[in-house]
Design a protein around this motif. Structure first.
Motif, PDB file in Angstrom:
ATOM      1  N   MET A  20       0.830  -1.205   0.000  1.00 29.81           N
ATOM      2  CA  MET A  20       0.000   0.000   0.000  1.00 29.81           C
ATOM      3  C   MET A  20       0.861   1.251   0.000  1.00 29.81           C
ATOM      4  O   MET A  20       0.554   2.229  -0.665  1.00 29.81           O
ATOM      5  CB  MET A  20      -0.887  -0.031   1.254  1.00 29.81           C
ATOM      6  CG  MET A  20      -1.882   1.083   1.329  1.00 29.81           C
ATOM      7  SD  MET A  20      -3.179   0.901   0.110  1.00 29.81           S
ATOM      8  CE  MET A  20      -4.116   2.388   0.419  1.00 29.81           C
ATOM      9  N   LEU A  21       1.945   1.207   0.761  1.00 34.06           N
ATOM     10  CA  LEU A  21       2.755   2.415   0.915  1.00 34.06           C
ATOM     11  C   LEU A  21       3.865   2.506  -0.130  1.00 34.06           C
ATOM     12  O   LEU A  21       4.663   3.434  -0.086  1.00 34.06           O
ATOM     13  CB  LEU A  21       3.353   2.475   2.327  1.00 34.06           C
ATOM     14  CG  LEU A  21       2.331   2.663   3.447  1.00 34.06           C
ATOM     15  CD1 LEU A  21       3.027   2.892   4.770  1.00 34.06           C
ATOM     16  CD2 LEU A  21       1.395   3.820   3.152  1.00 34.06           C
ATOM     17  N   PHE A  22       3.884   1.541  -1.058  1.00 34.66           N
ATOM     18  CA  PHE A  22       4.966   1.597  -2.043  1.00 34.66           C
ATOM     19  C   PHE A  22       5.037   2.931  -2.784  1.00 34.66           C
ATOM     20  O   PHE A  22       6.129   3.501  -2.918  1.00 34.66           O
ATOM     21  CB  PHE A  22       4.865   0.442  -3.045  1.00 34.66           C
ATOM     22  CG  PHE A  22       5.959   0.486  -4.060  1.00 34.66           C
ATOM     23  CD1 PHE A  22       7.241   0.104  -3.718  1.00 34.66           C
ATOM     24  CD2 PHE A  22       5.723   0.989  -5.333  1.00 34.66           C
ATOM     25  CE1 PHE A  22       8.278   0.198  -4.637  1.00 34.66           C
ATOM     26  CE2 PHE A  22       6.755   1.090  -6.254  1.00 34.66           C
ATOM     27  CZ  PHE A  22       8.033   0.689  -5.911  1.00 34.66           C
ATOM     28  N   PRO A  23       3.898   3.479  -3.266  1.00 35.78           N
ATOM     29  CA  PRO A  23       4.005   4.777  -3.950  1.00 35.78           C
ATOM     30  C   PRO A  23       4.630   5.862  -3.074  1.00 35.78           C
ATOM     31  O   PRO A  23       5.379   6.703  -3.567  1.00 35.78           O
ATOM     32  CB  PRO A  23       2.557   5.116  -4.294  1.00 35.78           C
ATOM     33  CG  PRO A  23       1.888   3.802  -4.402  1.00 35.78           C
ATOM     34  CD  PRO A  23       2.528   2.941  -3.351  1.00 35.78           C
ATOM     35  N   VAL A  24       4.333   5.824  -1.766  1.00 36.41           N
ATOM     36  CA  VAL A  24       4.921   6.824  -0.883  1.00 36.41           C
ATOM     37  C   VAL A  24       6.437   6.603  -0.794  1.00 36.41           C
ATOM     38  O   VAL A  24       7.223   7.559  -0.872  1.00 36.41           O
ATOM     39  CB  VAL A  24       4.280   6.749   0.525  1.00 36.41           C
ATOM     40  CG1 VAL A  24       4.882   7.801   1.434  1.00 36.41           C
ATOM     41  CG2 VAL A  24       2.778   6.899   0.430  1.00 36.41           C
ATOM     42  N   TRP A  26       8.233   5.251  -3.035  1.00 42.87           N
ATOM     43  CA  TRP A  26       8.814   5.596  -4.327  1.00 42.87           C
ATOM     44  C   TRP A  26       9.015   7.107  -4.468  1.00 42.87           C
ATOM     45  O   TRP A  26      10.017   7.562  -5.020  1.00 42.87           O
ATOM     46  CB  TRP A  26       7.941   5.045  -5.466  1.00 42.87           C
ATOM     47  CG  TRP A  26       8.713   4.968  -6.738  1.00 42.87           C
ATOM     48  CD1 TRP A  26       8.501   5.688  -7.864  1.00 42.87           C
ATOM     49  CD2 TRP A  26       9.842   4.135  -6.987  1.00 42.87           C
ATOM     50  NE1 TRP A  26       9.427   5.361  -8.807  1.00 42.87           N
ATOM     51  CE2 TRP A  26      10.265   4.409  -8.292  1.00 42.87           C
ATOM     52  CE3 TRP A  26      10.537   3.190  -6.239  1.00 42.87           C
ATOM     53  CZ2 TRP A  26      11.369   3.776  -8.873  1.00 42.87           C
ATOM     54  CZ3 TRP A  26      11.622   2.566  -6.805  1.00 42.87           C
ATOM     55  CH2 TRP A  26      12.025   2.862  -8.110  1.00 42.87           C
ATOM     56  N   MET A  27       8.065   7.851  -3.950  1.00 42.39           N
ATOM     57  CA  MET A  27       8.184   9.305  -3.965  1.00 42.39           C
ATOM     58  C   MET A  27       9.458   9.739  -3.221  1.00 42.39           C
ATOM     59  O   MET A  27      10.241  10.537  -3.726  1.00 42.39           O
ATOM     60  CB  MET A  27       6.943   9.905  -3.298  1.00 42.39           C
ATOM     61  CG  MET A  27       7.016  11.372  -2.974  1.00 42.39           C
ATOM     62  SD  MET A  27       5.448  11.965  -2.316  1.00 42.39           S
ATOM     63  CE  MET A  27       5.574  11.456  -0.616  1.00 42.39           C
ATOM     64  N   PRO A  43      15.553   0.625 -12.801  1.00 44.19           N
ATOM     65  CA  PRO A  43      15.565   1.803 -11.924  1.00 44.19           C
ATOM     66  C   PRO A  43      16.247   1.513 -10.587  1.00 44.19           C
ATOM     67  O   PRO A  43      16.356   0.362 -10.188  1.00 44.19           O
ATOM     68  CB  PRO A  43      14.083   2.098 -11.711  1.00 44.19           C
ATOM     69  CG  PRO A  43      13.371   0.855 -12.039  1.00 44.19           C
ATOM     70  CD  PRO A  43      14.206   0.094 -12.995  1.00 44.19           C
ATOM     71  N   TRP A  45      16.293   1.033  -6.961  1.00 47.29           N
ATOM     72  CA  TRP A  45      15.258   0.742  -5.966  1.00 47.29           C
ATOM     73  C   TRP A  45      15.554   1.407  -4.632  1.00 47.29           C
ATOM     74  O   TRP A  45      14.699   1.533  -3.795  1.00 47.29           O
ATOM     75  CB  TRP A  45      15.114  -0.764  -5.771  1.00 47.29           C
ATOM     76  CG  TRP A  45      14.469  -1.394  -6.946  1.00 47.29           C
ATOM     77  CD1 TRP A  45      15.085  -1.794  -8.090  1.00 47.29           C
ATOM     78  CD2 TRP A  45      13.084  -1.655  -7.125  1.00 47.29           C
ATOM     79  NE1 TRP A  45      14.165  -2.291  -8.972  1.00 47.29           N
ATOM     80  CE2 TRP A  45      12.933  -2.222  -8.398  1.00 47.29           C
ATOM     81  CE3 TRP A  45      11.949  -1.462  -6.340  1.00 47.29           C
ATOM     82  CZ2 TRP A  45      11.687  -2.595  -8.904  1.00 47.29           C
ATOM     83  CZ3 TRP A  45      10.716  -1.849  -6.835  1.00 47.29           C
ATOM     84  CH2 TRP A  45      10.590  -2.400  -8.112  1.00 47.29           C
ATOM     85  N   MET A 240       9.539  15.510  -6.788  1.00 48.05           N
ATOM     86  CA  MET A 240       9.217  14.588  -5.703  1.00 48.05           C
ATOM     87  C   MET A 240       9.711  15.121  -4.353  1.00 48.05           C
ATOM     88  O   MET A 240       9.086  14.879  -3.325  1.00 48.05           O
ATOM     89  CB  MET A 240       9.805  13.201  -5.983  1.00 48.05           C
ATOM     90  CG  MET A 240       9.105  12.449  -7.102  1.00 48.05           C
ATOM     91  SD  MET A 240       7.388  12.029  -6.708  1.00 48.05           S
ATOM     92  CE  MET A 240       6.490  12.963  -7.894  1.00 48.05           C
ATOM     93  N   ALA A 243       7.112  17.356  -3.289  1.00 49.46           N
ATOM     94  CA  ALA A 243       5.967  16.557  -2.844  1.00 49.46           C
ATOM     95  C   ALA A 243       6.202  16.020  -1.440  1.00 49.46           C
ATOM     96  O   ALA A 243       5.298  16.023  -0.606  1.00 49.46           O
ATOM     97  CB  ALA A 243       5.719  15.415  -3.825  1.00 49.46           C
TER      98      ALA A 243
ATOM     99  N   VAL B 151       0.063  15.531  -4.590  1.00 48.52           N
ATOM    100  CA  VAL B 151       1.278  14.763  -4.317  1.00 48.52           C
ATOM    101  C   VAL B 151       1.097  13.325  -4.792  1.00 48.52           C
ATOM    102  O   VAL B 151       1.923  12.786  -5.539  1.00 48.52           O
ATOM    103  CB  VAL B 151       1.599  14.802  -2.806  1.00 48.52           C
ATOM    104  CG1 VAL B 151       2.602  13.735  -2.427  1.00 48.52           C
ATOM    105  CG2 VAL B 151       2.099  16.172  -2.405  1.00 48.52           C
ATOM    106  N   MET B 159       5.243   7.121 -11.623  1.00 52.62           N
ATOM    107  CA  MET B 159       5.326   5.658 -11.580  1.00 52.62           C
ATOM    108  C   MET B 159       4.795   5.029 -12.865  1.00 52.62           C
ATOM    109  O   MET B 159       5.251   3.974 -13.297  1.00 52.62           O
ATOM    110  CB  MET B 159       4.536   5.114 -10.384  1.00 52.62           C
ATOM    111  CG  MET B 159       5.259   5.280  -9.063  1.00 52.62           C
ATOM    112  SD  MET B 159       4.232   4.865  -7.643  1.00 52.62           S
ATOM    113  CE  MET B 159       3.693   3.229  -8.054  1.00 52.62           C
ATOM    114  N   TRP B 198      -6.509   3.447  -5.097  1.00 50.94           N
ATOM    115  CA  TRP B 198      -5.479   3.488  -4.052  1.00 50.94           C
ATOM    116  C   TRP B 198      -5.794   4.577  -3.034  1.00 50.94           C
ATOM    117  O   TRP B 198      -5.678   4.374  -1.830  1.00 50.94           O
ATOM    118  CB  TRP B 198      -4.124   3.733  -4.722  1.00 50.94           C
ATOM    119  CG  TRP B 198      -2.967   3.791  -3.795  1.00 50.94           C
ATOM    120  CD1 TRP B 198      -2.327   2.725  -3.221  1.00 50.94           C
ATOM    121  CD2 TRP B 198      -2.283   4.954  -3.347  1.00 50.94           C
ATOM    122  NE1 TRP B 198      -1.297   3.164  -2.436  1.00 50.94           N
ATOM    123  CE2 TRP B 198      -1.241   4.522  -2.490  1.00 50.94           C
ATOM    124  CE3 TRP B 198      -2.437   6.322  -3.570  1.00 50.94           C
ATOM    125  CZ2 TRP B 198      -0.372   5.421  -1.872  1.00 50.94           C
ATOM    126  CZ3 TRP B 198      -1.575   7.206  -2.949  1.00 50.94           C
ATOM    127  CH2 TRP B 198      -0.560   6.758  -2.115  1.00 50.94           C
TER     128      TRP B 198
END
Lengths: 272, 327
Positions: A20-24, A26-27, A43, A45, A240, A243, B151, B159, B198
């Motif tokens: 769930m928190l992967f996008p966070v 990744w940011m 990329p 990681w 980012m 962000a 954000v 992504m 999401w």
């Protein structure tokens, strides 16, 4: 046996949370990645070779935007609480006539899409000369929170024991005195919850910022990120980083005030 | 909205008039104190009433006004727009964007809700049994919901970037083809829907979880004594007992999802073409998204959106009232 089952659940929970928190993640990861590595294949990681260029850019360029957002957020909090708390008192404890109608109107108000409000405000502000001003943006942002605030205050204040109010009346306190010395101190938690949401919504707002404040000298951080994306599509690490910085209030609030967050989300939807 | 204080005042007046009849002097005294506390109530509600008139009713009225005139940017400044009646609505319904936007709104809204709700419910059931770290992990799930939408949307945009996005590099690493998530008309709507799913999971999780807390544990104990497994327990206990909360969660989700602008706008601006244009995006684009603002059709689309939102809104109110009546 049960011990093993519990551990298995914890492991699964950690996996779910990580997904769930992967996008966070990744940011944050991208915000530390060197510009030349942004297009690396595969990329990176993990930012083994971190750069702070993005953050330097944020602090060099985005401080006014962060300050504007802070100001708009705090202004929206004050306006929301000043309007919503007395109204909640009137609805919950003073038995305002027409209270049901008012409650109904507030529920309907929450359903109006922000884009419609933005157009209406644009037309009104255009005449009043409030376009591209901070007070104009504060008022517009507060409309997201005021109906929610009134409903929440009404719900919480209804729970204040009647005996306390009667005792105050016996002591000769009027409505204002009761409100100031009993209702407000006892509503501390609901004031915190409403303030938290009012701040977060104003801080995160993009629609009103991008319509009512698009040409302002002082633009909030959300609009600043948006402009950044538009102008500068290669510097994703800097975008980012902005962000990440824009997410800091949310992170702080989550740590400091998590139970108020959960209370606020639930109060709007479920009645116990 | 102005009718509320006026209403209160007139009722007070009529009561006062009734009180002058020599019927019941003690009752009259009581009514007089009641009415003075009513004045206090009105006083405390007054800021809200003024606020609602100035900052809700007036902008909404201006919005209706925009939709029945032909406002160009010049007319906007000079204030001499021509009255055209329902012309703007006719043009909106006749526009080639209309069926696309309506269909996209439908797909985006129902796609988002279906997945948000299913995943949220599954997670709520999972977190119901407390285990080590369960509260901390559940709190972490709130993060996506608290981040500014812009954000999250820009993170998802990066992504899903065609050449450099992490999603495509994972897909190609497993031997798949690169997908132009945001730039192909076939996948743009799916991409923004995924991002929106999401975003909505935390909200669904929190509400459904608190709904689960209200189901007494004894019910489950009795069921497991009767030999019902986890799957059976879910379908015979959790699901039916959670129905009222579920209905409200879904309706609130509908109302919120219909309004979404930020996510789609940042990721695709409704494009390519109209591929990810919903009604809300269409309205935003006409009014603010291009160099040439076209407020009148935008306002017409916006008012249409209000009508749709209100239909679901009234459904929500009815459900909530029924729930209160039964509880």
């Amino acid at each position: 046996m049960t011990e093993r089952k519990v551990w298995w659940k914890t492991a699964l929970g950690v996996v779910f949370t990580a997904l769930m928190l992967f996008p966070v993640y990744w940011m944050v990861n991208v915000s530390f990645t060197q510009t030349r590595d942004l297009r690396a294949d595969p990329p990176h990681w993990f930012p083994w070779d971190p750069t702070f260029e993005g953050y330097e850019a944020v602090f060099a360029q985005q401080l006014p935007a962060l300050g504007t957002s802070l100001l708009v957020g705090l202004g929206s909090v004050v306006l929301t609480v000043v309007i919503a708390a007395p109204a909640g008192y009137a609805l919950a404890l003073l038995h305002l006539r027409g209270g049901r109608t008012l409650n109904f109107l507030l529920l309907v108000a929450q359903m109006i899409p922000a884009v419609v409000m933005a157009m209406g405000f644009y037309a009104v502000y255009n005449n009043l000369g409030l376009l591209n001003t901070i007070p104009g943006l504060i008022v517009a942002d507060s409309t997201i929170a005021v109906p929610f605030g009134v409903l929440l205050f009404t719900a919480f204040m209804s729970g204040i024991p009647r005996e306390m109010l009667q005792a105050a009346r016996v002591d000769g306190a009027g409505a204002w005195r009761t409100f100031r010395s009993i209702v407000i101190p006892m509503s501390r938690n609901s004031i915190l919850t409403v303030s938290l949401f009012a701040f977060l919504w104003a801080w995160s707002d993009f629609i009103f910022a991008s319509t009512l404040n698009r040409n302002g000298d002082l633009i909030p951080i959300t609009l600043s990120i948006y402009n950044y994306i538009g102008n500068n599509t290669t510097q994703w690490n800097a975008i980012m980083a902005t962000a990440v910085v824009a997410s800091v209030p949310a992170a702080i609030l989550l740590v400091v005030a998590q139970r108020y967050v959960a209370a606020g989300v639930t109060a709007g939807a479920v009645k116990d | 909205m102005t009718s509320i204080p006026a209403d209160v005042g007139s009722r007070d007046g009529s009561r006062g008039a009734a009180g002058t009849t020599p019927a019941a002097p003690p009752a009259r005294r009581r009514r007089r104190t009641l009415s003075s506390s009513q004045w206090a109530a009105v006083g405390f509600a007054a800021p809200l009433l003024v606020y609602l008139v100035l900052f809700y009713a007036y902008p909404l009225w201006r919005n209706i006004d925009l939709s029945v005139h032909d406002y160009t940017i010049r007319a906007f400044v000079q204030g001499d727009a021509e009255f055209v009646g329902l012309q703007n609505y006719v043009e909106v319904f006749g526009s080639s964007t209309f069926p696309t936007a309506l269909w996209n709104t439908f797909v985006f809204t129902f796609g988002s809700i279906a997945f948000q709700f299913t995943i949220g419910l599954a997670l709520a059931v999972f977190f119901r049994s407390s285990f080590r770290l369960s509260n901390t992990l559940r709190a972490m799930f709130l993060v996506p919901w608290l981040l500014p939408l812009i954000v999250s949307a820009s993170t998802w945009a990066w992504m899903l970037n065609s050449e450099n996005g992490i999603v495509n590099s994972v897909i190609t690493a497993f031997g798949g083809e690169q997908i132009n998530w945001l730039t192909s008309p076939d996948t743009a709507l799916i991409s923004v829907t995924i991002a929106n799913i999401w975003l909505g999971i935390p909200f669904n999780l929190v509400i459904l979880y608190s709904g689960l807390q209200n189901i007494p544990g004894e019910v489950y104990e009795a069921a497991s004594l009767d030999g019902a497994g986890a799957w059976r327990q879910f379908w015979s206990i959790t699901f039916p007992l959670l129905r009222p909360v579920s209905a409200i969660t879904i309706l609130l989700g509908l109302i919120y999802t219909l309004k979404v602008v930020d996510v789609i706008w940042v990721m695709t601006t409704g494009g390519p073409g109209d591929a990810s244009t919903t009604l809300a995006i269409w309205s935003y684009r006409e009014a603010f998204g291009t160099g040439q603002p076209d407020f009148s059709p935008a306002a017409a689309v916006g008012n249409l959106l209000i009508v749709i939102a209100l239909v679901f809104g009234f459904l929500h109110l009815r459900l909530q009232n029924r729930q209160e009546a039964t509880s």
